[in-house]
Design an enzyme around this catalytic site. Structure first.
Site, PDB file in Angstrom:
ATOM      1  CG  ASP A   1       0.354   8.767  13.156  1.00  0.00           C
ATOM      2  OD1 ASP A   1      -0.283   8.988  13.711  1.00  0.00           O
ATOM      3  OD2 ASP A   1       1.390   8.228  11.663  1.00  0.00           O
TER       4      ASP A   1
ATOM      5  CB  ALA B   1       0.678   9.508   5.318  1.00  0.00           C
ATOM      6  CD  GLU B   2       6.371   8.751   7.471  1.00  0.00           C
ATOM      7  OE1 GLU B   2       7.372  10.024   6.706  1.00  0.00           O
ATOM      8  OE2 GLU B   2       6.244   9.205   8.486  1.00  0.00           O
ATOM      9  CB  ALA B   3       6.702   5.090   3.409  1.00  0.00           C
ATOM     10  NE  ARG B   4       5.974   4.651  -4.439  1.00  0.00           N
ATOM     11  CZ  ARG B   4       6.926   5.557  -5.024  1.00  0.00           C
ATOM     12  NH1 ARG B   4       7.955   5.389  -4.600  1.00  0.00           N
ATOM     13  NH2 ARG B   4       5.889   6.531  -5.306  1.00  0.00           N
ATOM     14  CB  VAL B   5       3.860  -0.795   2.601  1.00  0.00           C
ATOM     15  CG1 VAL B   5       4.638  -1.885   3.922  1.00  0.00           C
ATOM     16  CG2 VAL B   5       3.686   1.101   3.608  1.00  0.00           C
TER      17      VAL B   5
ATOM     18  CE  LYS C   1       0.030   0.722   4.845  1.00  0.00           C
ATOM     19  NZ  LYS C   1      -0.794   1.578   6.073  1.00  0.00           N
ATOM     20  CD  GLN C   2       2.025   5.895  -2.543  1.00  0.00           C
ATOM     21  OE1 GLN C   2       1.561   5.620  -4.128  1.00  0.00           O
ATOM     22  NE2 GLN C   2       2.139   7.649  -2.544  1.00  0.00           N
TER      23      GLN C   2
END
Lengths: 335, 236
Positions: B143, B24-28, B21-22
């Site tokens: 967070d 909020a701040e990284a591609r996983v 998934k993409q």
């Protein structure tokens, strides 16, 4: 056919708008502009509103080509906002409602922004970034409320910009934010500022203190230009806003963003948000200054939705309040 | 654990993985790394923000994430093992918590039944205990949401284990103010994501207070931050 007139005057804008089934018939507005270095105070703002409200009302009716008898409901801003201006506008709304024998409706200002944004852009269920002089919130709809996922934990982003404008004596005409935006376009150097994102929340007060001090030092010594400070401030604040919006989108699985509120007409903010949306295959919805900045039609539009869902405010309940959170309103007009 | 310099090997390795998934701040990404199930978090550059700001944030967050995970693991808090870090491409290789669900999905799927409510109460207590432990180690998550906590079933008779993930906004601080804000962020995320769960969050807080050695100042700060919060909705 339902025609609603909306009265808005929670801050330094006074606006009256008329909406007929999704169509804005008229939306005149006046702004109380203070000299450079000064903010607007409640009592003086109220005095300004008192001076022009009847003229604006006449304009609204004339432009729409309507008589009072054509109106179905009188909506006004119940809050949040500055006390004295809110009272001024509520008194006029109450008076005309009684003179014309029409039902009254108290509207949450923030919900007004959201409903106007939805009407103008046709966004169906967006994540909403609401940014203005008094509010900074990331909102999404769920189970009959506009729920606040992220917000500022101290001052609003517009307040941070306005106060910076006062420090370096930028003109308040047409608005301090607009003038900062124009100066920022000429800024070249990026000056590092604090960056404070806490989950989906943000904090701006530390940035303001930092740049107030930096402005005095760096402008005094000629180390940088005022334009550079405007540029750096915008880049930092807006990056934070885009980031928390993206966080909320990822959290809620949303693919739409709607920007509302006065700061929302800043084109650099819209541009940054647009890039973020493109990168994740989402859509951005934004409006221009007519509807982003406080106006009467937004109160009329939210009032229209509320009125159609069967709501009314009794005269004895037609008070105003300075504190009125977005999530306090039960949204009776959406599934 | 870190590799400086050329990161083309890492990037070509990533191209062989599945994009999960993409965030909020990284591609996983998900894949295999030296025979282990791995999650790779790539903090890609954000072109909407100024390059200088982007580089600063991306680097700082990778460093903080790894640092806080290690600190939590030392304290016995369940967080994924860090296998490998590349500070050039801003990639972190983490253990995959196979068979886990987010607390958010878990709460959404178990609502509205007598037995379900009991289970959620136990979960809220556990969340409180683990957060207390984390704060006692002076780790501020930064967070906290129900998406950033995972549940995985342990052995049959035991309650599922709770894992903390996504330490990108974390930092080390002993200030009650920072811990109070951390809880405040969770409270808001919790209540906005899961409407009508106020009692559940109260249970979480109670368990936090009971488990933490330094909770009294933190809770009074939390109350203070909430009041600051109320002021926010004033003008607009």
């Amino acid at each position: 056919m339902t025609i609603v007139i909306g009265f808005e005057g929670s801050a330094n804008k006074i606006g009256i708008g008329i909406v007929r089934d999704g169509e804005v018939l008229s939306n005149p507005r006046r702004t109380y502009i203070t000299p450079p270095g000064q903010g607007f105070l409640p009592s003086q703002t109220a005095k300004h509103h008192r001076g022009v409200i009847l003229t604006v009302l006449k304009e609204a009716l004339q432009e729409a080509g309507l008589k009072p008898a054509d109106i179905d409901c009188v909506a006004y801003t119940k809050g949040p906002g500055m006390g004295a201006p809110l009272v001024t506008v509520a008194i006029v709304a109450r008076t005309v409602a009684q003179l014309w024998d029409k039902p009254l409706l108290g509207v949450n200002h923030c919900v007004g922004h959201i409903e106007m944004g939805r009407l103008v852009t046709h966004a169906s269920n967006p994540t909403v970034l609401y940014v203005s002089g008094g509010n900074t919130q990331v909102i999404a709809y769920s189970e009959r409320r506009y729920r606040i996922f992220g917000e500022t934990i101290d001052i609003a982003v517009g307040n941070c910009l306005d106060r910076f404008a006062r420090v370096i004596k930028i003109s308040n005409d047409p608005s301090p934010g607009y003038n900062i935006e124009q100066m920022a376009k000429k800024g070249k150097r990026y000056i590092e500022l604090p960056y404070t994102v806490k989950g989906m929340d943000v904090s701006f007060s530390g940035i303001l203190s930092y740049i107030e001090e930096a402005a005095e030092k760096m402008l005094g010594s000629g180390e940088c230009a005022a334009e550079d400070l405007c540029f750096s401030l915008q880049e930092t604040l807006f990056a934070m806003l885009v980031e928390i919006t993206e966080r909320a989108m990822a959290h809620c699985g949303s693919q739409e963003v709607l920007i509302v509120g006065g700061v929302g007409c800043n084109l650099r903010l819209q541009e940054m948000m647009g890039i973020m949306c493109e990168e994740r295959g989402a859509r951005l919805f934004a409006t221009d200054e007519r509807f982003c900045i406080d106006n009467g039609a937004m109160i009329a539009q939210a009032g229209w939705e509320m009125f159609r869902s069967g709501q009314q405010t009794e005269l004895s309940d037609s008070w105003v309040t300075q504190r009125y959170r977005t999530d306090e309103v039960e949204v009776t007009w959406r599934d | 654990m870190s590799a400086k310099g050329d990161s083309s090997a890492v990037l070509s390795y990533l191209s062989g993985l599945t994009l999960l998934k993409q965030g909020a701040e990284a591609r996983v990404y998900r894949g295999q790394f030296l025979g282990k199930a791995v999650i790779v978090k790539e903090r890609f550059s954000k072109s909407y923000r100024h390059p200088a700001l982007d580089e600063k944030l991306t680097h700082r967050r990778s460093v903080q994430e790894v640092r806080s995970i290690l600190r939590c693991r030392k304290a016995g808090i369940l967080t994924p093992v860090v296998y490998f870090v590349d500070y050039v491409s801003h990639c972190i290789f983490l253990e995959e918590i196979v068979g886990s669900v987010t607390v958010r999905d878990h709460i959404n799927s178990t609502k509205l039944s007598e037995a379900g409510n009991e289970r959620l109460k136990l979960l809220a207590e556990k969340m409180g205990q683990i957060l207390a432990k984390m704060h006692d180690e002076d780790v501020i998550h930064g967070d906290l949401t129900t998406s950033n906590m995972l549940l995985r079933k342990g052995s049959e008779d035991r309650e599922p284990d709770l894992w903390l993930i996504d330490f990108g906004l974390s930092y080390i601080s002993s200030l009650p103010e920072d811990k109070g804000v951390d809880l405040y962020v969770l409270e808001k995320a919790f209540l906005s994501t899961h409407p009508n769960t106020e009692t559940l969050f109260q249970i979480l807080l109670k368990s936090y207070v009971a488990s933490s050695k330094k909770s009294s100042t933190v809770i009074s700060k939390l109350d203070e931050v909430r009041l600051r919060g109320r002021k926010r909705s004033m003008v607009g």
